[in-house]
Every structure is written in structure tokens, then in C-alpha cells.
Enzyme design. Structure first.
Site, mmCIF file in Angstrom:
data_model
loop_
_atom_site.group_PDB
_atom_site.id
_atom_site.type_symbol
_atom_site.label_atom_id
_atom_site.label_comp_id
_atom_site.label_asym_id
_atom_site.label_seq_id
_atom_site.Cartn_x
_atom_site.Cartn_y
_atom_site.Cartn_z
ATOM 1 N N PHE A 122 0.747 -1.133 -0.087
ATOM 2 C CA PHE A 122 0.179 -0.055 -0.169
ATOM 3 C C PHE A 122 1.040 1.152 0.087
ATOM 4 O O PHE A 122 1.835 1.279 0.977
ATOM 5 C CB PHE A 122 -0.870 -0.111 1.344
ATOM 6 N N THR A 125 2.364 7.006 1.665
ATOM 7 C CA THR A 125 3.107 7.919 2.251
ATOM 8 C C THR A 125 4.385 8.302 1.523
ATOM 9 O O THR A 125 4.976 7.651 0.646
ATOM 10 C CB THR A 125 3.723 7.379 3.645
ATOM 11 N N ILE A 156 7.127 2.075 3.007
ATOM 12 C CA ILE A 156 6.250 1.163 2.564
ATOM 13 C C ILE A 156 6.729 0.001 2.955
ATOM 14 O O ILE A 156 7.533 -0.644 2.427
ATOM 15 C CB ILE A 156 6.305 1.428 0.744
ATOM 16 N N ARG A 265 11.083 -15.945 39.445
ATOM 17 C CA ARG A 265 12.070 -15.149 39.918
ATOM 18 C C ARG A 265 11.998 -14.880 41.248
ATOM 19 O O ARG A 265 11.097 -14.327 41.759
ATOM 20 C CB ARG A 265 12.160 -13.977 38.960
ATOM 21 N N GLN A 334 10.116 -4.110 32.821
ATOM 22 C CA GLN A 334 10.333 -3.756 34.191
ATOM 23 C C GLN A 334 10.298 -4.702 35.220
ATOM 24 O O GLN A 334 11.309 -4.963 36.076
ATOM 25 C CB GLN A 334 9.459 -2.525 34.734
ATOM 26 N N GLY A 337 13.386 -6.890 35.093
ATOM 27 C CA GLY A 337 14.538 -6.480 35.533
ATOM 28 C C GLY A 337 15.634 -6.542 34.631
ATOM 29 O O GLY A 337 15.396 -6.162 33.249
ATOM 30 N N GLU A 361 -0.429 3.994 10.082
ATOM 31 C CA GLU A 361 -1.830 4.066 9.828
ATOM 32 C C GLU A 361 -2.541 5.144 10.788
ATOM 33 O O GLU A 361 -3.555 4.955 11.029
ATOM 34 C CB GLU A 361 -2.445 2.528 10.093
ATOM 35 N N THR A 363 -1.040 8.344 13.138
ATOM 36 C CA THR A 363 -0.540 8.400 14.762
ATOM 37 C C THR A 363 -1.555 8.706 15.882
ATOM 38 O O THR A 363 -2.728 8.897 15.407
ATOM 39 C CB THR A 363 0.270 9.834 14.729
ATOM 40 N N GLU A 365 -2.042 11.146 17.612
ATOM 41 C CA GLU A 365 -2.507 12.226 17.636
ATOM 42 C C GLU A 365 -3.413 12.507 16.382
ATOM 43 O O GLU A 365 -4.586 13.127 16.554
ATOM 44 C CB GLU A 365 -1.385 13.422 17.326
HETATM 45 C C1 LIG Z 1 6.861 0.972 10.749
HETATM 46 C C2 LIG Z 1 5.972 1.690 9.992
HETATM 47 C C3 LIG Z 1 5.288 1.176 8.683
HETATM 48 C C4 LIG Z 1 4.500 1.764 7.533
HETATM 49 N N1 LIG Z 1 3.926 1.458 6.774
HETATM 50 C C5 LIG Z 1 3.434 2.115 5.779
HETATM 51 C C6 LIG Z 1 2.911 1.515 4.354
HETATM 52 O O1 LIG Z 1 3.009 0.378 4.458
HETATM 53 N N2 LIG Z 1 2.478 2.485 3.423
HETATM 54 C C7 LIG Z 1 2.293 3.703 3.783
HETATM 55 O O2 LIG Z 1 1.873 4.410 2.931
HETATM 56 N N3 LIG Z 1 2.925 4.242 4.741
HETATM 57 C C8 LIG Z 1 3.386 3.653 5.651
HETATM 58 N N4 LIG Z 1 3.924 4.166 7.062
HETATM 59 C C9 LIG Z 1 3.853 5.613 6.884
HETATM 60 C C10 LIG Z 1 2.784 6.114 8.157
HETATM 61 O O3 LIG Z 1 1.696 5.819 7.862
HETATM 62 C C11 LIG Z 1 3.402 7.390 8.616
HETATM 63 O O4 LIG Z 1 4.673 7.485 9.286
HETATM 64 C C12 LIG Z 1 2.507 8.277 9.422
HETATM 65 O O5 LIG Z 1 1.309 8.590 8.838
HETATM 66 C C13 LIG Z 1 2.982 9.488 9.935
HETATM 67 O O6 LIG Z 1 3.562 10.221 8.999
HETATM 68 P P1 LIG Z 1 5.074 10.892 9.144
HETATM 69 O O7 LIG Z 1 5.951 9.840 9.642
HETATM 70 O O8 LIG Z 1 5.465 11.497 8.040
HETATM 71 O O9 LIG Z 1 4.972 11.872 10.556
HETATM 72 P P2 LIG Z 1 4.406 13.426 10.453
HETATM 73 O O10 LIG Z 1 3.035 13.387 9.695
HETATM 74 O O11 LIG Z 1 5.603 14.093 9.963
HETATM 75 O O12 LIG Z 1 3.902 13.527 11.944
HETATM 76 C C14 LIG Z 1 5.083 13.951 13.015
HETATM 77 C C15 LIG Z 1 4.195 14.202 14.199
HETATM 78 O O13 LIG Z 1 3.664 15.388 13.820
HETATM 79 C C16 LIG Z 1 1.843 14.838 14.593
HETATM 80 N N5 LIG Z 1 1.191 15.549 13.655
HETATM 81 C C17 LIG Z 1 0.894 15.716 12.399
HETATM 82 N N6 LIG Z 1 -0.061 16.253 11.907
HETATM 83 C C18 LIG Z 1 -0.600 16.741 12.815
HETATM 84 C C19 LIG Z 1 -2.026 17.249 13.365
HETATM 85 N N7 LIG Z 1 -2.996 17.540 12.356
HETATM 86 N N8 LIG Z 1 -2.565 17.228 14.608
HETATM 87 C C20 LIG Z 1 -1.667 16.851 15.573
HETATM 88 N N9 LIG Z 1 -0.344 16.243 15.483
HETATM 89 C C21 LIG Z 1 0.002 16.203 14.141
HETATM 90 C C22 LIG Z 1 2.096 13.491 14.096
HETATM 91 O O14 LIG Z 1 1.031 12.994 15.410
HETATM 92 C C23 LIG Z 1 3.537 13.180 14.803
HETATM 93 O O15 LIG Z 1 3.528 13.133 16.229
HETATM 94 C C24 LIG Z 1 4.815 3.420 7.984
HETATM 95 C C25 LIG Z 1 5.573 3.925 9.100
HETATM 96 C C26 LIG Z 1 6.044 3.093 10.000
HETATM 97 C C27 LIG Z 1 6.811 3.673 10.846
#
Ligand SMILES: Cc1cc2nc3c(=O)[nH]c(=O)nc-3n(C[C@H](O)[C@H](O)[C@H](O)COP(=O)(O)OP(=O)(O)OC[C@H]3O[C@@H](n4cnc5c(N)ncnc54)[C@H](O)[C@@H]3O)c2cc1C
Length: 384
Positions: A122, A125, A156, A265, A334, A337, A361, A363, A365
Site C-alpha cells: 500500500f 506515504t 512502504i 524469579r 520492568q 529487571g 496507519e 499516529t 494524535e
Molecule cells: C513501521 C512503519 C510502517 C509503515 N508502513 C506504511 C505503508 O505500508 N504504507 C504507507 O503508505 N505508509 C506507511 N507508513 C507511514 C506512516 O503511515 C506514517 O509514518 C504516519 O502516517 C505518520 O507520518 P510521518 O511519519 O510523515 O509523520 P508526520 O506526519 O510528519 O508527523 C510527525 C508528528 O506530528 C504530529 N502531527 C502531524 N499532523 C498533526 C495534526 N494535524 N495534529 C496533531 N499532530 C500532528 C504526528 O502525530 C507526529 O507526532 C509506515 C510507517 C511506519 C513507521
């Protein structure tokens, strides 16, 4: 046992748990922390029947069921993370085709995905478009009988091992400058260059890649031009609650490990389980797990019943279960230990594996933004 589940669902859960213990646990031991899907894992999942609930019966699945997707992820995530990622991606990269595919597209792709013969992914991002999906910069320009796609995708999952994927790109036009569309892409199409495998804190097949003049036949446009954003959100609505289920499974393993360790333990002449501080940690973990389980199952049932509040419940389940699992696993470390921070300890692995679930999928937030928007809309409706 869980009062919300039917007898058939309980039997499916038991079947998944047996598969996890008998097949996946030994495989996890043998393969270790892997950042791709080796043939042994591919074959094991292919014969597991776990992909079945992701697809309708007419395309080789067992009938789409959010409850069963959640049960499968709950059973395997704590046992072998990479297996869970592969299962999740088969859902994220398959469900858009279930939702918006033409009959020809469904017949061409879904049976092979349901059987696990092909792996998918998928691609949403980008470096400049994470939470803000609409900031996407990858473009798809019509050219004869193709769309030509250029851009970059980041984070991805399954990106190295997948054979195909659903990719989202901007299809701006004068009447719809914000248009995003979805495409079915295949790894064999020239222009998909996986050039950077990202090294995460825990085992994960995950890449960043460039898309350079990727010519995708117009027949591979998924849904309507401009329908991509909605399709991505609908897909996440289903799969988000299953991230909560995966977190729940990890927390459950952490609790089992902690209970067993605390009982054996001994310090100060008695098992550490007898110290109230340890007993209360275990009790807190159990409470968090039961609460998460109820929220995940409720969200999945709402989805299966096409309840209009399913998206809201999906966000609640994802948020609570991933945050609760993180707290549980931290307590598990924790209780262990020093042993808990030794590389190779189960709780040490879980401590690293749980962290990304609070990010991907949507955050924590972003889940709060979705939940709050739902509350505002409800309040507006009541006052209008
Ligand atoms: C292990 C892993 C697997 C993934 N797999 C996929 C995948 O298969 N396909 C895919 O398309 N994507 C994938 N992703 C991407 C993932 O969906 C994004 O990392 C996620 O949506 C956050 O985007 P970002 O990393 O750019 O963070 P950012 O959007 O830059 O966010 C950074 C911080 O700002 C906060 N923030 C941003 N906007 C707001 C708002 N409006 N209000 C409050 N806080 C906000 C966020 O909560 C976060 O704390 C994956 C990510 C990881 C870590």
C-alpha cells in the site's frame, strides 16, 4: 474466551493461536529478525488460511470479516512480527481492489492475493506527505493508453518483498486540482525502483523508493479518477482497528512472559510475584488488555455490521490498544529487571516492535483528530 465473539469466531481464533504456536513460533526462532519475506514465511502464510478473512468468497477468500482479521492479527503479532506485517499488507494492498476494482481487476488480482501466491503493498506515504496525505507530490499524467507516474514513496511496508501494490498519485486537472487517484502497479513494470531499504528499530520489510516514468495501463486505474483519497481512507478505516488487535496480541504475550517470570524469579527469599508492586503491575496489564480487547472487537463488529460509527470506533480501538500495549510492554520489561533489556529477550523484542504501531496507519494524535471531528459533527447534528 470473550463474551462478544460467536462460537465460530472463537473456533477461528483457536485455529489461529494453534498455527501461531505450532508453525510460526519455530519459524520465528529459525529466521530471527528479518527485513524481508523469505520463501519459508511466504509458504507458511500461504497455507495458513489467515488471508481468507481479507477477501470475499467469490474471489477465493473466506468472506471478508473485520472480526476475523483482528483475531488473526491478535494471535500472531506477538509471536512473529514479520508474519503480522505481511498479513496486514495483504489487507492494505488488497482491500482497495475489493472496494473499487472492476470485475476484471478483481478476477485478475484477488484470487492470487487470497491464496498468498502474490504479495502486495500500500503506497501512500511520501517524504512530504505523512499525516497530511493531501500534500502528496507524486503525479500520474495521462499519456495514450497509460498513466505515467513520477515521484517518491516512503515507509512502504512489504515494499521489498511485494510483487505488486496499490499506489496513490496526484491526477490534478483544472476542474479538480486536488485530485488523487489509485493505481494497481506491478513490480515488473519498469520504473518502480526500490532504492533504499529503511532500517527500523525492529524487524520490518520497509522501503523508500523512486517512481521514474512508471507507465501504468489505464486499465489499472483503481476506481474513478479523483477517488483515491476516499479509497485510502476507507481502507485505513478497516485496517486501523486491526493494528489495535496486533498491539493487543503483543501485550498479551508480554503479560504471559511477565507472569511466568515473576512466579519463578525469587528475591529477598520469595518470588517477586508476591511483592505487591509486581502483582499490581500484572493486574494493571490485565485490565489494559481486557479493555483493549473489548474496544477492538467492538470496532470490528461495528465494521462488519456496516455501522456508520465504525470509523470512529476503529480510531478509538487503534489509539487505546496501541498506547495500552506500549504501557504493558514497558511494565513487562520492568518486571524482568536486567533480563528484560538483554537483546533476544521476548519482552525486549516486543518493546522495540510495539513502538511503530503508535505511528503507522495514522499516529495517536491523528486518531484524536478523527475522534474529535466525529464528536463535533455529532454535536452540530444535535443542535441543527
Ligand atoms: C513501521 C512503519 C510502517 C509503515 N508502513 C506504511 C505503508 O505500508 N504504507 C504507507 O503508505 N505508509 C506507511 N507508513 C507511514 C506512516 O503511515 C506514517 O509514518 C504516519 O502516517 C505518520 O507520518 P510521518 O511519519 O510523515 O509523520 P508526520 O506526519 O510528519 O508527523 C510527525 C508528528 O506530528 C504530529 N502531527 C502531524 N499532523 C498533526 C495534526 N494535524 N495534529 C496533531 N499532530 C500532528 C504526528 O502525530 C507526529 O507526532 C509506515 C510507517 C511506519 C513507521
Amino acid at each position: 474466551m470473550h463474551g462478544l465473539l460467536s462460537t465460530e469466531d472463537l473456533a477461528f481464533k483457536a485455529q489461529c493461536q494453534a498455527y501461531a504456536q505450532e508453525q510460526l513460533a519455530p519459524l520465528a526462532k529459525k529466521l530471527g529478525e528479518i527485513n524481508e519475506v523469505p520463501a519459508a514465511l511466504r509458504n507458511s502464510l500461504m497455507h495458513s488460511g489467515l488471508y481468507g478473512p481479507l477477501y470475499p468468497k467469490e474471489y477465493g477468500g473466506q468472506g471478508l470479516s473485520a472480526v476475523r482479521i483482528c483475531l488473526a492479527r491478535e494471535a500472531i503479532a506477538g509471536v512473529f512480527g514479520p508474519a503480522d506485517t505481511t498479513l496486514a499488507m495483504q489487507g492494505l494492498g488488497g482491500y482497495p481492489i475489493v472496494l473499487a476494482g472492476t470485475e476484471a481487476q478483481k478476477k485478475k488480482y484477488l484470487p492470487a492475493l487470497a491464496a498468498g501466491q502474490r504479495l502486495t503493498t500500500f503506497c501512500l506515504t511520501e517524504p512530504e506527505a505523512g499525516s497530511d496525505v493531501a500534500a502528496m507530490q507524486t503525479t500520474a499524467q495521462p499519456d495514450g493508453d497509460c498513466f505515467v507516474i513520477n515521484g517518491r514513496k516512503r515507509f512502504i511496508s512489504n515494499g521489498f518483498s511485494a510483487d505488486m501494490g496499490v499506489l496513490f498519485a496526484r491526477t490534478a486537472s483544472a476542474d479538480n486540482p486536488k485530485s488523487i487517484s489509485a493505481f494497481i502497479v506491478e513490480k515488473t513494470m519498469p520504473g518502480w525502483n526500490v532504492d533504499w531499504r529503511i532500517d527500523l528499530m525492529a524487524a520490518h520489510d520497509i522501503v523508500e523508493f523512486e517512481i521514474h516514468h512508471l507507465r501504468v495501463p489505464k486499465a489499472n486505474l483503481l476506481g474513478a479518477v479523483g477517488g483515491g483519497f476516499k479509497l485510502a481512507m476507507q481502507t485505513l478505516d478497516l485496517m486501523r482497528m486491526s493494528v489495535g488487535a496486533a498491539a493487543l496480541g503483543m501485550a498479551q504475550v508480554a503479560l504471559q512472559e511477565s507472569l511466568a517470570y515473576a512466579q519463578k524469579r525469587a528475591q529477598f527469599g520469595r518470588p517477586i510475584a508476591e511483592f505487591q508492586s509486581t502483582a499490581f503491575k500484572l493486574a494493571d496489564m490485565a485490565v489494559e488488555i481486557e479493555a483493549a480487547r473489548s474496544l477492538v472487537y467492538l470496532a470490528a463488529m461495528k465494521k462488519d455490521q456496516n455501522d456508520p460509527s465504525a470509523s470512529y470506533h476503529s480510531s478509538i480501538a487503534k489509539l487505546f490498544a496501541t498506547e495500552a500495549a506500549f504501557r504493558c510492554i514497558d511494565q513487562a520489561v520492568q518486571i524482568h529487571g536486567g533480563v528484560g533489556v538483554v537483546k533476544g529477550a521476548v519482552v525486549e523484542r516486543l518493546y522495540r516492535e510495539i513502538r511503530p504501531l503508535r505511528v503507522y496507519e495514522g499516529t495517536t494524535e491523528i486518531q484524536k483528530v478523527i475522534i474529535a471531528n466525529h464528536l463535533h459533527k455529532g454535536a452540530k447534528k444535535r443542535t441543527s
